[in-house]
Design a protein around this motif. Structure first.
Motif, PDB file in Angstrom:
ATOM      1  N   ARG A  66      54.965  42.795  -5.716  1.00 25.95           N
ATOM      2  CA  ARG A  66      54.917  44.197  -5.272  1.00 25.95           C
ATOM      3  C   ARG A  66      54.708  44.287  -3.761  1.00 25.95           C
ATOM      4  NH1 ARG A  66      54.294  48.264  -9.274  1.00 25.95           N
ATOM      5  NH2 ARG A  66      53.927  47.420 -11.342  1.00 25.95           N
ATOM      6  N   GLU A  71      57.566  48.805  -4.550  1.00 25.34           N
ATOM      7  CA  GLU A  71      57.467  49.255  -5.944  1.00 25.34           C
ATOM      8  C   GLU A  71      58.768  48.931  -6.663  1.00 25.34           C
ATOM      9  OE1 GLU A  71      54.901  50.442  -7.842  1.00 25.34           O
ATOM     10  OE2 GLU A  71      53.845  49.713  -6.066  1.00 25.34           O
ATOM     11  N   PRO A  72      58.705  48.520  -7.926  1.00 26.31           N
ATOM     12  CA  PRO A  72      59.928  48.192  -8.655  1.00 26.31           C
ATOM     13  C   PRO A  72      60.850  49.409  -8.765  1.00 26.31           C
ATOM     14  CG  PRO A  72      57.975  47.624  -9.952  1.00 26.31           C
ATOM     15  CD  PRO A  72      57.510  48.353  -8.736  1.00 26.31           C
ATOM     16  N   ARG A  74      62.523  49.901 -11.296  1.00 26.52           N
ATOM     17  CA  ARG A  74      62.404  50.316 -12.687  1.00 26.52           C
ATOM     18  C   ARG A  74      61.374  49.425 -13.379  1.00 26.52           C
ATOM     19  NH1 ARG A  74      67.839  50.924 -16.276  1.00 26.52           N
ATOM     20  NH2 ARG A  74      66.972  52.433 -17.712  1.00 26.52           N
ATOM     21  N   VAL A  75      60.613  50.021 -14.301  1.00 26.16           N
ATOM     22  CA  VAL A  75      59.700  49.270 -15.162  1.00 26.16           C
ATOM     23  C   VAL A  75      60.096  49.595 -16.597  1.00 26.16           C
ATOM     24  CG1 VAL A  75      57.305  48.902 -15.873  1.00 26.16           C
ATOM     25  CG2 VAL A  75      57.833  49.380 -13.467  1.00 26.16           C
ATOM     26  N   ARG A  77      59.389  48.787 -20.670  1.00 30.40           N
ATOM     27  CA  ARG A  77      58.488  48.218 -21.686  1.00 30.40           C
ATOM     28  C   ARG A  77      59.357  47.498 -22.709  1.00 30.40           C
ATOM     29  NH1 ARG A  77      52.837  48.201 -23.247  1.00 30.40           N
ATOM     30  NH2 ARG A  77      52.777  48.740 -21.067  1.00 30.40           N
ATOM     31  N   ASP A  86      55.888  44.244 -19.868  1.00 31.50           N
ATOM     32  CA  ASP A  86      56.637  45.077 -18.934  1.00 31.50           C
ATOM     33  C   ASP A  86      57.592  44.207 -18.140  1.00 31.50           C
ATOM     34  OD1 ASP A  86      55.446  47.541 -19.563  1.00 31.50           O
ATOM     35  OD2 ASP A  86      53.749  47.131 -18.234  1.00 31.50           O
ATOM     36  N   LEU A  88      59.510  44.319 -14.704  1.00 31.36           N
ATOM     37  CA  LEU A  88      59.585  44.994 -13.415  1.00 31.36           C
ATOM     38  C   LEU A  88      60.889  44.551 -12.761  1.00 31.36           C
ATOM     39  CD1 LEU A  88      56.520  44.481 -14.204  1.00 31.36           C
ATOM     40  CD2 LEU A  88      56.030  44.917 -11.833  1.00 31.36           C
ATOM     41  N   GLU A 101      63.848  40.251 -11.937  1.00 31.21           N
ATOM     42  CA  GLU A 101      62.983  40.714 -13.018  1.00 31.21           C
ATOM     43  C   GLU A 101      61.726  39.857 -13.081  1.00 31.21           C
ATOM     44  OE1 GLU A 101      64.072  41.733 -17.413  1.00 31.21           O
ATOM     45  OE2 GLU A 101      63.641  39.575 -17.287  1.00 31.21           O
TER      46      GLU A 101
END
Length: 186
Positions: A66, A71-72, A74-75, A77, A86, A88, A101
């Protein structure tokens, strides 16, 4: 690039390329020129990354990604067996159809980090061994195209092996670096 500037997405891509240079120095050379950086820049980025990873005051792997990549994008689940984790995902300039990823388990521990196809993206059509060209596909794409496939230990950190079966029954072994195909053998 200087060693005193921030370590960001460009420098991280140089780290990815550094390990790939073991297999395809010519592809790495082209990518390096595309990014407009020198061989010394690539070495320095790798040196700095290794220092971050090995530092006794190192932050967690997820926090390190990070801090370097932001910030990713997309995250997601995911459920793998009984484990919810998760994924990332971050874009990478060199491979616009791929994402970097990082899979995190509950509690934030990183258990996998590699390149994957971007969500909704389509990879190459893989029908024969000749379709398996360096940097064209990911571990998951080869495994889905040529079942049965079995993961194998990598020959070095960031490397993954995959034993797979061609439609004619032939067995091959592919080697990936950071999840991207580098080569295959019979």
């Amino acid at each position: 690039m200087t060693s005193t500037g921030p370590f960001g997405p460009l420098e991280f891509q140089l780290v990815l390329l550094r390990r790939m240079a073991d297999h395809h120095p010519e592809l790495v050379e082209g990518a390096r020129h595309e990014l407009g950086v020198s061989l010394a820049d690539m070495r320095e980025a790798n040196r700095r990354w290794q220092a971050m990873v090995r530092s006794p005051r190192s932050r967690s792997a997820a926090a390190r990604y990070r801090s370097v990549l932001g910030e990713p994008e997309r995250v997601v689940r995911r459920r793998i067996g009984d484990l919810e984790c998760d994924a990332l995902l971050w874009p990478v300039v060199l491979w616009p159809t791929l994402r970097f990823e990082v899979m995190t388990a509950p509690g934030g521990a990183v258990w996998n980090e590699w390149l994957v196809r971007a969500p909704g993206g389509t990879g190459p059509e893989l029908r024969t061994a000749e379709d398996l060209r360096p940097w064209s596909c990911t571990v998951d794409e080869v495994a889905r195209a040529f079942p049965p496939a079995r993961p194998l230990p990598g020959t070095a950190p960031t490397r993954t092996g995959l034993r797979f079966t061609l439609p004619d029954g032939g067995i091959r072994v592919a080697e990936f670096t950071w999840g991207l195909l580098q080569r295959w053998t019979e």
